[in-house]
Write an enzyme that holds these catalytic residues in place. Sequence first.
Site, PDB file in Angstrom:
ATOM      1  N   LEU A 153      11.335   1.396   6.480  1.00  0.00           N
ATOM      2  CA  LEU A 153      10.723   1.867   5.245  1.00  0.00           C
ATOM      3  C   LEU A 153      11.418   3.180   4.901  1.00  0.00           C
ATOM      4  O   LEU A 153      11.541   4.055   5.769  1.00  0.00           O
ATOM      5  CB  LEU A 153       9.227   2.115   5.458  1.00  0.00           C
ATOM      6  CG  LEU A 153       8.528   2.575   4.185  1.00  0.00           C
ATOM      7  CD1 LEU A 153       8.265   1.387   3.267  1.00  0.00           C
ATOM      8  CD2 LEU A 153       7.233   3.286   4.493  1.00  0.00           C
ATOM      9  N   HIS A 168      -0.592 -21.125   0.519  1.00  0.00           N
ATOM     10  CA  HIS A 168       0.374 -20.069   0.851  1.00  0.00           C
ATOM     11  C   HIS A 168       1.107 -19.519  -0.362  1.00  0.00           C
ATOM     12  O   HIS A 168       1.272 -18.316  -0.502  1.00  0.00           O
ATOM     13  CB  HIS A 168       1.378 -20.565   1.899  1.00  0.00           C
ATOM     14  CG  HIS A 168       0.776 -20.667   3.268  1.00  0.00           C
ATOM     15  ND1 HIS A 168      -0.178 -21.606   3.578  1.00  0.00           N
ATOM     16  CD2 HIS A 168       0.974 -19.948   4.392  1.00  0.00           C
ATOM     17  CE1 HIS A 168      -0.548 -21.453   4.833  1.00  0.00           C
ATOM     18  NE2 HIS A 168       0.141 -20.449   5.354  1.00  0.00           N
ATOM     19  N   ARG A 180       7.721   3.932  -5.197  1.00  0.00           N
ATOM     20  CA  ARG A 180       7.881   2.984  -4.081  1.00  0.00           C
ATOM     21  C   ARG A 180       6.824   1.872  -4.149  1.00  0.00           C
ATOM     22  O   ARG A 180       7.118   0.717  -3.835  1.00  0.00           O
ATOM     23  CB  ARG A 180       7.808   3.730  -2.746  1.00  0.00           C
ATOM     24  CG  ARG A 180       8.164   2.849  -1.561  1.00  0.00           C
ATOM     25  CD  ARG A 180       8.258   3.624  -0.276  1.00  0.00           C
ATOM     26  NE  ARG A 180       6.986   4.206   0.092  1.00  0.00           N
ATOM     27  CZ  ARG A 180       6.815   5.045   1.103  1.00  0.00           C
ATOM     28  NH1 ARG A 180       7.853   5.429   1.835  1.00  0.00           N
ATOM     29  NH2 ARG A 180       5.624   5.521   1.393  1.00  0.00           N
ATOM     30  N   GLU A 182      12.776   2.629  13.512  1.00  0.00           N
ATOM     31  CA  GLU A 182      11.789   3.628  13.085  1.00  0.00           C
ATOM     32  C   GLU A 182      10.580   3.549  14.000  1.00  0.00           C
ATOM     33  O   GLU A 182      10.590   2.809  14.979  1.00  0.00           O
ATOM     34  CB  GLU A 182      11.391   3.389  11.630  1.00  0.00           C
ATOM     35  CG  GLU A 182      10.797   2.024  11.361  1.00  0.00           C
ATOM     36  CD  GLU A 182      10.408   1.796   9.903  1.00  0.00           C
ATOM     37  OE1 GLU A 182      10.199   2.773   9.148  1.00  0.00           O
ATOM     38  OE2 GLU A 182      10.287   0.619   9.523  1.00  0.00           O
ATOM     39  N   ARG A 212      -7.304 -20.757  -0.673  1.00  0.00           N
ATOM     40  CA  ARG A 212      -6.231 -20.490   0.300  1.00  0.00           C
ATOM     41  C   ARG A 212      -5.097 -21.513   0.213  1.00  0.00           C
ATOM     42  O   ARG A 212      -5.245 -22.660   0.633  1.00  0.00           O
ATOM     43  CB  ARG A 212      -6.801 -20.474   1.723  1.00  0.00           C
ATOM     44  CG  ARG A 212      -5.753 -20.032   2.745  1.00  0.00           C
ATOM     45  CD  ARG A 212      -6.303 -19.988   4.159  1.00  0.00           C
ATOM     46  NE  ARG A 212      -5.276 -19.548   5.092  1.00  0.00           N
ATOM     47  CZ  ARG A 212      -4.313 -20.341   5.585  1.00  0.00           C
ATOM     48  NH1 ARG A 212      -4.264 -21.613   5.243  1.00  0.00           N
ATOM     49  NH2 ARG A 212      -3.408 -19.843   6.425  1.00  0.00           N
ATOM     50  N   TYR A 245       0.827  -1.210   0.000  1.00  0.00           N
ATOM     51  CA  TYR A 245       0.000   0.000   0.000  1.00  0.00           C
ATOM     52  C   TYR A 245       0.856   1.251   0.000  1.00  0.00           C
ATOM     53  O   TYR A 245       2.077   1.186   0.190  1.00  0.00           O
ATOM     54  CB  TYR A 245      -0.945  -0.001   1.206  1.00  0.00           C
ATOM     55  CG  TYR A 245      -0.262   0.312   2.533  1.00  0.00           C
ATOM     56  CD1 TYR A 245       0.587  -0.609   3.143  1.00  0.00           C
ATOM     57  CD2 TYR A 245      -0.444   1.543   3.165  1.00  0.00           C
ATOM     58  CE1 TYR A 245       1.214  -0.309   4.343  1.00  0.00           C
ATOM     59  CE2 TYR A 245       0.183   1.839   4.370  1.00  0.00           C
ATOM     60  CZ  TYR A 245       1.005   0.904   4.959  1.00  0.00           C
ATOM     61  OH  TYR A 245       1.632   1.202   6.139  1.00  0.00           O
ATOM     62  N   LYS A 248       6.485  -1.885   1.656  1.00  0.00           N
ATOM     63  CA  LYS A 248       5.349  -1.293   2.376  1.00  0.00           C
ATOM     64  C   LYS A 248       4.173  -2.270   2.330  1.00  0.00           C
ATOM     65  O   LYS A 248       3.234  -2.127   1.545  1.00  0.00           O
ATOM     66  CB  LYS A 248       4.989   0.079   1.779  1.00  0.00           C
ATOM     67  CG  LYS A 248       4.187   0.941   2.740  1.00  0.00           C
ATOM     68  CD  LYS A 248       4.257   2.398   2.388  1.00  0.00           C
ATOM     69  CE  LYS A 248       3.310   3.260   3.191  1.00  0.00           C
ATOM     70  NZ  LYS A 248       3.480   3.223   4.644  1.00  0.00           N
TER      71      LYS A 248
HETATM   72  N1  PDD Z   1       3.157   4.958   7.151  1.00  0.00           N
HETATM   73  N2  PDD Z   1       7.898   3.815   8.462  1.00  0.00           N
HETATM   74  C1  PDD Z   1       6.759   3.104   8.545  1.00  0.00           C
HETATM   75  C2  PDD Z   1       6.784   1.768   9.196  1.00  0.00           C
HETATM   76  C3  PDD Z   1       5.561   3.640   8.004  1.00  0.00           C
HETATM   77  O1  PDD Z   1       4.439   2.923   8.064  1.00  0.00           O
HETATM   78  C4  PDD Z   1       5.582   4.938   7.426  1.00  0.00           C
HETATM   79  C5  PDD Z   1       4.359   5.565   6.831  1.00  0.00           C
HETATM   80  C6  PDD Z   1       6.802   5.642   7.383  1.00  0.00           C
HETATM   81  C7  PDD Z   1       6.915   7.011   6.767  1.00  0.00           C
HETATM   82  O2  PDD Z   1       6.888   6.948   5.364  1.00  0.00           O
HETATM   83  P1  PDD Z   1       6.344   8.170   4.487  1.00  0.00           P
HETATM   84  O3  PDD Z   1       7.098   9.376   4.864  1.00  0.00           O
HETATM   85  O4  PDD Z   1       6.615   7.739   3.097  1.00  0.00           O
HETATM   86  O5  PDD Z   1       4.882   8.312   4.792  1.00  0.00           O
HETATM   87  C8  PDD Z   1       7.947   5.039   7.900  1.00  0.00           C
HETATM   88  C9  PDD Z   1       1.890   5.379   6.576  1.00  0.00           C
HETATM   89  C10 PDD Z   1       1.648   6.837   6.616  1.00  0.00           C
HETATM   90  C11 PDD Z   1       0.781   4.547   7.176  1.00  0.00           C
HETATM   91  O6  PDD Z   1       1.029   3.369   7.410  1.00  0.00           O
HETATM   92  O7  PDD Z   1      -0.329   5.049   7.367  1.00  0.00           O
END
Ligand code: PDD
Length: 279
Positions: A202, A101, A50, A178, A99, A31, A146
Amino acid sequence: MVVFLNGQFLPREEARISPDDRGFLFGDGVYEVVRSFSGILFRAAAHWERLNKSLAAIGMESPPHRQVQDIAEALLEKNGLRGGEATVYVQVSRGVAPRRHSYPRPAVPPTVYAFAAPFAIPREEWKAGIRVIKVPDLRWGRCDIKATSLLPNVMASEQARGAGAHEAIFVRDGVVTEGSHSNFAGVRDGTLLTHPADEHILNGITRLVVLELSNRLSIPVRETAVSESDLPELDEAMLLGTTNDVMPVVRINDWTIGRGQPGPVTRRLQQAFRELVMQ
Ligand code: PDD
């Protein structure tokens, strides 16, 4: 609210997905969340880039950038969100299949879901700063993808909420990686410190913008993780992300960072970020 599902714009109440969708069964999907200011999607190209990388990493084909951009813009338009601040969420899952895997063969059509919603950064927190807590990073070894499978992030965020904090920051092998949905940066002796963009974080678009702004503002940067033991020594700390902007962190667990107020480097970056998005 009008949402997008598999080629159609429709009222959210009418959107239906199959219980056999692999996004639902396995969290087998990826996403993006993009911020929009007055109808302009902020750094959209970087987000779609990305998205393609995440899709490629899980063996899925990428939609053309133009197509995703058109969907995102249409959602803003159809929901009357061109005037203010909003976010657009886009999710692609591997689709509907019995289903098993391993990936379905032949591949099935992906499930593509997107929606837009009004969004603004909480003003008080942005001004005064927030408290975060440390939690062990229980996630996998590909945090650069992501992925929609976010259980450890959800659990960490819930732990923060339970502790009366705004966000949880993950600690893996003695260093801060993070936040549960944000990147983390610290400031020590005027230098901005942030975890390198490897498979443990990320590579946030906001983080990349902040690195650009630091360069422009002559703020020295080291892409080096802050160790857990160095946290109390930080002069400043901040979270970076689409739904965080540049968010000052003034407390970590029970220690106060600096003077307990957003510091000068954080303030400069907040200001510069605001000016950039409002252009
Ligand atoms: N999340 N690290 C993680 C684990 C994240 O889920 C996100 C963003 C970021 C920041 O990335 P960016 O600057 O590209 O938004 C870092 C989004 C906003 C979410 O899960 O809603």
